[in-house]
Every structure is written in structure tokens, then in C-alpha cells.
Design a protein around this motif. Structure first.
Motif, PDB file in Angstrom:
ATOM      1  N   TRP A 107      69.357  19.922  57.179  1.00 30.87           N
ATOM      2  CA  TRP A 107      68.069  19.716  56.517  1.00 30.87           C
ATOM      3  C   TRP A 107      67.220  18.683  57.250  1.00 30.87           C
ATOM      4  O   TRP A 107      65.985  18.776  57.260  1.00 30.87           O
ATOM      5  CB  TRP A 107      68.274  19.300  55.070  1.00 30.87           C
ATOM      6  N   ALA A 108      67.869  17.696  57.849  1.00 28.74           N
ATOM      7  CA  ALA A 108      67.114  16.717  58.636  1.00 28.74           C
ATOM      8  C   ALA A 108      66.419  17.401  59.816  1.00 28.74           C
ATOM      9  O   ALA A 108      65.254  17.115  60.132  1.00 28.74           O
ATOM     10  CB  ALA A 108      68.046  15.612  59.121  1.00 28.74           C
ATOM     11  N   ASP A 109      67.140  18.306  60.476  1.00 29.28           N
ATOM     12  CA  ASP A 109      66.524  19.062  61.577  1.00 29.28           C
ATOM     13  C   ASP A 109      65.411  19.972  61.056  1.00 29.28           C
ATOM     14  O   ASP A 109      64.356  20.117  61.688  1.00 29.28           O
ATOM     15  CB  ASP A 109      67.587  19.887  62.293  1.00 29.28           C
ATOM     16  N   ALA A 110      65.668  20.602  59.904  1.00 26.68           N
ATOM     17  CA  ALA A 110      64.668  21.511  59.342  1.00 26.68           C
ATOM     18  C   ALA A 110      63.405  20.754  58.954  1.00 26.68           C
ATOM     19  O   ALA A 110      62.279  21.264  59.119  1.00 26.68           O
ATOM     20  CB  ALA A 110      65.250  22.230  58.125  1.00 26.68           C
ATOM     21  N   GLU A 111      63.561  19.533  58.423  1.00 22.09           N
ATOM     22  CA  GLU A 111      62.398  18.732  58.048  1.00 22.09           C
ATOM     23  C   GLU A 111      61.527  18.426  59.258  1.00 22.09           C
ATOM     24  O   GLU A 111      60.308  18.282  59.143  1.00 22.09           O
ATOM     25  CB  GLU A 111      62.856  17.421  57.394  1.00 22.09           C
ATOM     26  N   ARG A 112      62.143  18.348  60.436  1.00 20.58           N
ATOM     27  CA  ARG A 112      61.389  18.081  61.673  1.00 20.58           C
ATOM     28  C   ARG A 112      60.900  19.374  62.325  1.00 20.58           C
ATOM     29  O   ARG A 112      60.360  19.351  63.423  1.00 20.58           O
ATOM     30  CB  ARG A 112      62.270  17.294  62.644  1.00 20.58           C
ATOM     31  N   GLY A 113      61.179  20.517  61.654  1.00 13.40           N
ATOM     32  CA  GLY A 113      60.708  21.800  62.162  1.00 13.40           C
ATOM     33  C   GLY A 113      61.614  22.418  63.206  1.00 13.40           C
ATOM     34  O   GLY A 113      61.291  23.471  63.771  1.00 13.40           O
ATOM     35  N   ASP A 114      62.759  21.817  63.511  1.00 11.82           N
ATOM     36  CA  ASP A 114      63.688  22.330  64.524  1.00 11.82           C
ATOM     37  C   ASP A 114      64.745  23.185  63.815  1.00 11.82           C
ATOM     38  O   ASP A 114      65.902  22.773  63.654  1.00 11.82           O
ATOM     39  CB  ASP A 114      64.324  21.173  65.284  1.00 11.82           C
ATOM     40  N   TYR A 115      64.357  24.401  63.407  1.00 17.72           N
ATOM     41  CA  TYR A 115      65.262  25.272  62.660  1.00 17.72           C
ATOM     42  C   TYR A 115      66.394  25.802  63.530  1.00 17.72           C
ATOM     43  O   TYR A 115      67.481  26.068  63.034  1.00 17.72           O
ATOM     44  CB  TYR A 115      64.477  26.430  62.037  1.00 17.72           C
ATOM     45  N   GLU A 116      66.142  25.952  64.804  1.00 18.45           N
ATOM     46  CA  GLU A 116      67.200  26.433  65.696  1.00 18.45           C
ATOM     47  C   GLU A 116      68.334  25.415  65.762  1.00 18.45           C
ATOM     48  O   GLU A 116      69.512  25.783  65.737  1.00 18.45           O
ATOM     49  CB  GLU A 116      66.615  26.687  67.085  1.00 18.45           C
ATOM     50  N   LYS A 117      67.957  24.142  65.831  1.00 19.02           N
ATOM     51  CA  LYS A 117      68.985  23.098  65.850  1.00 19.02           C
ATOM     52  C   LYS A 117      69.651  22.990  64.483  1.00 19.02           C
ATOM     53  O   LYS A 117      70.863  22.699  64.380  1.00 19.02           O
ATOM     54  CB  LYS A 117      68.359  21.766  66.245  1.00 19.02           C
ATOM     55  N   ALA A 118      68.904  23.237  63.421  1.00 21.03           N
ATOM     56  CA  ALA A 118      69.473  23.153  62.074  1.00 21.03           C
ATOM     57  C   ALA A 118      70.564  24.198  61.862  1.00 21.03           C
ATOM     58  O   ALA A 118      71.492  24.002  61.062  1.00 21.03           O
ATOM     59  CB  ALA A 118      68.369  23.326  61.027  1.00 21.03           C
ATOM     60  N   LEU A 119      70.447  25.317  62.569  1.00 27.25           N
ATOM     61  CA  LEU A 119      71.448  26.370  62.401  1.00 27.25           C
ATOM     62  C   LEU A 119      72.835  25.945  62.861  1.00 27.25           C
ATOM     63  O   LEU A 119      73.843  26.472  62.385  1.00 27.25           O
ATOM     64  CB  LEU A 119      71.007  27.619  63.179  1.00 27.25           C
ATOM     65  N   THR A 120      72.902  25.010  63.809  1.00 27.21           N
ATOM     66  CA  THR A 120      74.210  24.612  64.348  1.00 27.21           C
ATOM     67  C   THR A 120      75.131  24.073  63.253  1.00 27.21           C
ATOM     68  O   THR A 120      76.252  24.575  63.066  1.00 27.21           O
ATOM     69  CB  THR A 120      74.032  23.587  65.479  1.00 27.21           C
ATOM     70  N   PRO A 121      74.745  23.037  62.482  1.00 25.76           N
ATOM     71  CA  PRO A 121      75.658  22.561  61.421  1.00 25.76           C
ATOM     72  C   PRO A 121      75.798  23.566  60.283  1.00 25.76           C
ATOM     73  O   PRO A 121      76.872  23.677  59.680  1.00 25.76           O
ATOM     74  CB  PRO A 121      74.997  21.270  60.935  1.00 25.76           C
ATOM     75  N   TRP A 122      74.712  24.320  59.971  1.00 24.88           N
ATOM     76  CA  TRP A 122      74.803  25.254  58.849  1.00 24.88           C
ATOM     77  C   TRP A 122      75.744  26.418  59.161  1.00 24.88           C
ATOM     78  O   TRP A 122      76.510  26.855  58.288  1.00 24.88           O
ATOM     79  CB  TRP A 122      73.414  25.779  58.513  1.00 24.88           C
ATOM     80  N   LEU A 123      75.703  26.920  60.382  1.00 33.84           N
ATOM     81  CA  LEU A 123      76.632  27.995  60.751  1.00 33.84           C
ATOM     82  C   LEU A 123      78.071  27.512  60.757  1.00 33.84           C
ATOM     83  O   LEU A 123      78.998  28.282  60.487  1.00 33.84           O
ATOM     84  CB  LEU A 123      76.240  28.580  62.119  1.00 33.84           C
ATOM     85  N   GLU A 124      78.264  26.229  61.089  1.00 39.17           N
ATOM     86  CA  GLU A 124      79.616  25.660  61.015  1.00 39.17           C
ATOM     87  C   GLU A 124      80.118  25.659  59.583  1.00 39.17           C
ATOM     88  O   GLU A 124      81.299  25.903  59.320  1.00 39.17           O
ATOM     89  CB  GLU A 124      79.619  24.234  61.574  1.00 39.17           C
ATOM     90  N   LEU A 125      79.217  25.396  58.657  1.00 38.77           N
ATOM     91  CA  LEU A 125      79.617  25.409  57.246  1.00 38.77           C
ATOM     92  C   LEU A 125      80.031  26.808  56.805  1.00 38.77           C
ATOM     93  O   LEU A 125      80.951  26.965  55.999  1.00 38.77           O
ATOM     94  CB  LEU A 125      78.462  24.907  56.368  1.00 38.77           C
ATOM     95  N   LEU A 126      79.356  27.839  57.328  1.00 41.00           N
ATOM     96  CA  LEU A 126      79.701  29.211  56.941  1.00 41.00           C
ATOM     97  C   LEU A 126      81.096  29.610  57.408  1.00 41.00           C
ATOM     98  O   LEU A 126      81.705  30.529  56.854  1.00 41.00           O
ATOM     99  CB  LEU A 126      78.680  30.199  57.507  1.00 41.00           C
TER     100      LEU A 126
END
Length: 619
Positions: A259-278
Motif C-alpha cells: 500500500w505504501a508503494d501504491a500510495e506513491r503510484g508505483d503499482y508495479e512495485k506494489a505487486l511484489t509484496p502482494w504477490l508474495e502474500l498470495l
């Protein structure tokens, strides 16, 4: 975006221990009553039920002459640990009406503050806290500071709580606990920068134990989420990166980092921790939220096909999880949870609860494990198992109460068999005869000291020798007077004189020895007289006592029989309360899944609509 409330990050360390360091000050410097020492033995063995029963029995029998106030305080503390708040408060208030020293008064006020805090009477807790003088011990001061901070934060006086902790000097092992509580108090007070600075020091500090490492992770996690709320995503990412990937807060940290990455608009970087959670086979909230966050990120990146793929995957995941939750709810409603807890109990002799109960065979047991680990559920479970333990104890006592009748009958039979022999022996008045003989010897020695005749204290051998010489002189006196006979008379007289000299020279020593021996015999003789009197009186009172025992045993039986239905009812209520707690938690999880699933279906429909408007082929 769902984030954990800040209150959940509060580390109320003092509430996690039954016997706090302040209560440890209860230890006496010297145990002067044997029964109190026995109570303390069970207390420090953590056998609290036995400690309570022994201290109450000792108080009833008035065997705590030197530890009355301390035993009352100990009993109140044990009642507090059992959740008997009314009894504990009444116990402590009674002690305040007695003349006790200042240290004991402080301990009583401490416990009253704790009772008020646990009951949610925060204003009263704050008032009683003011009655405690500042202790000299650093550890006790730190513990009181944490207690005071919790009370002030409960009253909304967050900055005052932070200042209280700031003024407290941290003893060894307490610095981290004081700092995290102060940091959280500052954040709640709106002092974001000051709170960040306080928690930042803790978050960067090295830790040599798992407890401190978890504390450091918690500080970084809390600070990261607070900065996210404040809109400082870049700083939040920095703190969330410090949370260990092998620690208990890993999932929340990965979610927050995304979410910190998403707040800065870097959704591609945000996917890295979120995909790890999946990739995690977990049913916790961060993983569930990640199933929504991943397709959301792809939507923001303009990748509709992948967004649709992950939304469909999320819906399937939520459907499966909801089925598991529905099964768990049905299992709890059917009573399987209470049945499981009953099977985990080991009975009276084996303890209160099996150390490793399992959920094998229980539908969706993984959700029940999470529910069982909750603080509120554990407190209720403690009440439930305490009631079960008491029910087992009383059941065993009721089953074995016949043994007391057997013991009384055995004593009655022994009385009937032995009384005639004892009365016959008492009729001889042996102790009186012995005392009379002692008095005769005492009178004789007084007469002897007045007469001063040393021959009365001659030994048997000396008396035999004296008589022999007297006989010789008598026989020699009857013989004709001759020089030889005269010489023999002189020799006999000489020998008799030497014998008399020897006896007379030891006279004072001998009379002193006799008096000493008579003095040593006086106490045993008097004791024999007293024992004879006690036995005589006991013969008259023991038989009457048998009837009293029968009545007392029957009264105990009636009391146990009256208590058992009450305990059974209370335990049934406790089991229903446990079931309600479990159902409430499971229903909360279910509603969250329903919400997530609805969001996923709505987002999926919107994604299909966007594809249709752009004329793209559906995946």
C-alpha cells in the motif's frame, strides 16, 4: 484499505503476568509461621488453588499469628488472578482499615488500581493510583509507570501518559517496553514526529532475544501504518521494510509495504509484496486483502486481462474460505468446540488443561485455533476450566466423604477397645506415685545436707567395705588381748579411717550430683503428671467429639451437594459464553469475506464492462 487499529499495537506488558514484580515484593524476609511457609510453597509452585485453600484454612484456625496482613494480601491477589474481582476488592478494602505499614498500603492501592482498571473504571483507577507513594525499587516504579500510562490512555490523556513514561528511569530489561508504550501514547496524542522519533530508536535497536525482536517488529509495523495514515508513504515504506520476513508480523508488513508503494503510484512495485502474500497458504486478513489488492494494481496498470484473472481467482478463494467458515460456524453451534475443550481437560490430579490440545477432526479447525488464541476467549476459557476443576474437586470430595465416616468409626472403635486398659492404668496413679517418690528423695537430701553424715552418701561397694571392717573389728575385739591381735585391730581401724576419709572428701560433690539429678527429674515427673491429667480429661471429651464430627461431615456433604449444581450451572453459562465469543469472531470473519467477495464481484463486473466498451475479447 483495511489497516489494524493503533490500540491493537499497545503492549500492555503488566497485564500478561499473574504475579507481577510489584506483587513479588510480597515475599517475606523471614517466614515465622510454618503454615504460611506451606502456603508460599504452593504459591511459588503456581499451585494457586491449593495455596488459596491452605491460606483460608490457616486463617480459620488462627495459625498465621506473624503473617496476618501478608496472608490477607496474598489471598486478595490470588482472588484477583481468578477473576474474583468483588472478593478481591473487598479483601483489599478490609486491609486498608487495619494498621499496616506504608509498603503494605502501597501494595493494596496497587491491587485496587488493577481491579478498577480491569473493570473499566478508569477514573477510579486513576484516583487510587494517586494513593501510591513512589517506590524506591526501579522495577516497581517502571511497572507502576506502565500501569499509570494505560489508565491515562484509557481516559484519553495520551500525552500525559507519554510524559509519565518519559520521566520513568528504565531498569534493566524495561527500556524497550517503556519506549514502545511512550511512542504509541505520543502517536495517539497526535505527536506524530515525536512518536516516530521514539519508536524509530526502538525499531533500529539490535535485539538478542525473540521477545525483543518481536517488539522491535511491532514498533516498526505500528510506525509504518501510522505514517501511511498521515500520508507519508515513503517514510512508511522505510519502516515496514525493517520488519522481519520470518517474524509474526510479516504478513501485515508485506500488505502495508504494498500500500505504501501504491500510495506513491508505483503499482508495479506494489505487486511484489502482494504477490508474495498470495503464495502463502494463509487465511489471515492481510492475505485476504491481498487477493483484492493484486487485481486492483493490475487495473491501475491498465492490464485488464490479468486483473480479471486475479479477480476470478479471488472470488474462488473467497468462496472456498466462506465454505470453510460456514463449516466452522456449524461446528461451534453443534457444541464441538465445548466438547473439544472438555476432552482437553485432564482431571483433578493432572492439571487444568492438557498442554497440547488438538483440533483434529474439527471442521475448519484452523479458524478455531485463531479464535482460541484471542485474549478475550482465553480469559473466558480460564473461567471455564477453573469451574471444571472445581467441579471435579468437589465431585472427588463428595465421592470420598464416606472415608471420613470410616475414620471416625475407626477412632470410635479404638476408643472403645482401649479405654478400659487406659482407665485401669490410670487407676494405678503411677505418675502420682512417681511424684511422691521424687518428693521423698527431695526431703531426704535436704535432711542429709542438714545432718552432714557422709556415710549416708556412700556407694554400695563402700557400704559393704565399711560393714566388713565393722565385723572384723567386732570379731577382733572378742579375741584375747595379744600383740598380734592388737596390730590387726590397729590395721582395721586404719583401713576404716581411710575409707571414711575418702567418703567424706567426696561428700560435697556427691550431694551436689544427687541434687542435680533430682533437678533434672523434676520436669519429666511434672510432665508425667500433666500427661496423666490430659489423658484423664481426654477420656471424657473424645467420645463427645465423635458426634460433633458426624455433624460436621454431614454439613460438608450438604454444602458440596448444594455447590455442585451452582458450579454446573455456572460452567454451562461459561460454555455458552465461549460459544458466543467463538461465533462472534467467526461471524466477523465471515462478514469480512462476504464484503471482500462482493467487492471482487463488483470489480470483476466493472472490468468486463470496460473490456466490452473497448471492444476487447474477454479472457
Amino acid at each position: 484499505m483495511r489497516r489494524p487499529p493503533l490500540q491493537l499495537l499497545l503492549f500492555a506488558f503488566w497485564l500478561t503476568t499473574t504475579a507481577s514484580s510489584f506483587a513479588d515484593a510480597l515475599k517475606p524476609h523471614e517466614v515465622r509461621d510454618l503454615h504460611y511457609g506451606e502456603v508460599l510453597f504452593h504459591f511459588y509452585q503456581e499451585d494457586y488453588f491449593t495455596a488459596i485453600t491452605h491460606v483460608m484454612v490457616a486463617q480459620e484456625q488462627e495459625r498465621l499469628e506473624h503473617h496476618r496482613a501478608e496472608s490477607e494480601l496474598l489471598l486478595g491477589g490470588l482472588q484477583l488472578s481468578y477473576g474474583m474481582l468483588d472478593q478481591a476488592e473487598s479483601q483489599f478494602n478490609r486491609l486498608l482499615n487495619q494498621e499496616t505499614d506504608a509498603e503494605l498500603h502501597d501494595r493494596i492501592w496497587y491491587y485496587l488500581t488493577k481491579v478498577a482498571y480491569q473493570r473499566g473504571r478508569y477514573q477510579k483507577a486513576f484516583s487510587t493510583l494517586q494513593e501510591i507513594d513512589e517506590p524506591r525499587d526501579k522495577v516497581i516504579r517502571a511497572e507502576l509507570a506502565v500501569l499509570g500510562a494505560n489508565v491515562r490512555m484509557a481516559l484519553g490523556r495520551d500525552y500525559e501518559a507519554a510524559e509519565t513514561l518519559k520521566k520513568t528511569k528504565a531498569p534493566d530489561g524495561w527500556e524497550e517496553y517503556l519506549r514502545i508504550n511512550r511512542g504509541i501514547a505520543l502517536l495517539r496524542a497526535g505527536k506524530i514526529e515525536e512518536g516516530r522519533e521514539t519508536l524509530d530508536k526502538l525499531g533500529q535497536k539490535g535485539a538478542d532475544s525473540e521477545e525483543l525482536r518481536a517488539l522491535r517488529d511491532r514498533a516498526n509495523l505500528g510506525l509504518g501504518y501510522e505514517l501511511l495514515r498521515a500520508g507519508d508513504a515513503e517514510q512508511a515504506r522505510e519502516y515496514l521494510n525493517r520488519v522481519r520476513l520470518q517474524g509474526p508480523y510479516m504478513q501485515a508488513a508485506l500488505l502495508g509495504a504494498g500500500w505504501a508503494d501504491a500510495e506513491r503510484g508505483d503499482y508495479e512495485k506494489a505487486l511484489t509484496p502482494w504477490l508474495e502474500l498470495l503464495k502463502l497458504a494463509s487465511y489471515e486478513a492481510p492475505v485476504q486483502e491481498a487477493h483484492l489488492a493484486v487485481p486492483y494494481a493490475f487495473t491501475q496498470l491498465g492490464d485488464s486481462k490479468r486483473s480479471i484473472h486475479f479477480y476470478e481467482q479471488a472470488i474462488g478463494y473467497f468462496d472456498e474460505e466462506q465454505q470453510q467458515l460456514d463449516a466452522a460456524i456449524s461446528a461451534v453451534k453443534s457444541g464441538v468446540l465445548v466438547s473439544l475443550l472438555s476432552q482437553a481437560e485432564t482431571g483433578v490430579s493432572g492439571g487444568w488443561l492438557h498442554p497440547n490440545p488438538t483440533l483434529e477432526g474439527v471442521p475448519s479447525g484452523r479458524y478455531l485455533v485463531d479464535v482460541l488464541s484471542g485474549h478475550g476467549f482465553q480469559e473466558s476459557l480460564k473461567d471455564y476450566r477453573d469451574l471444571g476443576y472445581l467441579e471435579n474437586i468437589l465431585g472427588e470430595w463428595l465421592k470420598n466423604i464416606g472415608l471420613y465416616y470410616d475414620m471416625v468409626d475407626a477412632r470410635r472403635l479404638a476408643y472403645e477397645q482401649r479405654t478400659p486398659l487406659i482407665r485401669e492404668r490410670l487407676s494405678r496413679n503411677e505418675a502420682d506415685t512417681l511424684h511422691q517418690r521424687w518428693q521423698e528423695y527431695r526431703s531426704w537430701i535436704e535432711t542429709q545436707r542438714a545432718s552432714g553424715d557422709p556415710l549416708n552418701l556412700a556407694t554400695g561397694k563402700e557400704k559393704q567395705q565399711w560393714k566388713t571392717l565393722e565385723d572384723v573389728r567386732e570379731k577382733l575385739g572378742a579375741l584375747p588381748v595379744q600383740s598380734r591381735v592388737q596390730a590387726m585391730q590397729d590395721k582395721a581401724r586404719w583401713l576404716q579411717g581411710i575409707l571414711y576419709w575418702n567418703i567424706q572428701s567426696e561428700y560435697k560433690t556427691r550431694i551436689w550430683d544427687v541434687e542435680k539429678q533430682l533437678g533434672e527429674l523434676e520436669a519429666p515427673v511434672n510432665e508425667a503428671l500433666a500427661k496423666q491429667q490430659q489423658v484423664t480429661e481426654a477420656l471424657e471429651t473424645v467420645k463427645a467429639g465423635f458426634d460433633g464430627y458426624d455433624q460436621r461431615i454431614e454439613a460438608l456433604r450438604a454444602r458440596i451437594q448444594a455447590l455442585l449444581p451452582q458450579i454446573h450451572t455456572a460452567r454451562s453459562n461459561a460454555s455458552e459464553h465461549l460459544q458466543r465469543l467463538a461465533l462472534a469472531e467467526l461471524e466477523t470473519r465471515r462478514q469480512r469475506l462476504v464484503s471482500y467477495r462482493s467487492q471482487a464481484r463488483y470489480a470483476l463486473a466493472r472490468s468486463y464492462d470496460q473490456l466490452a466498451r473497448h471492444g476487447e475479447e474477454q479472457p
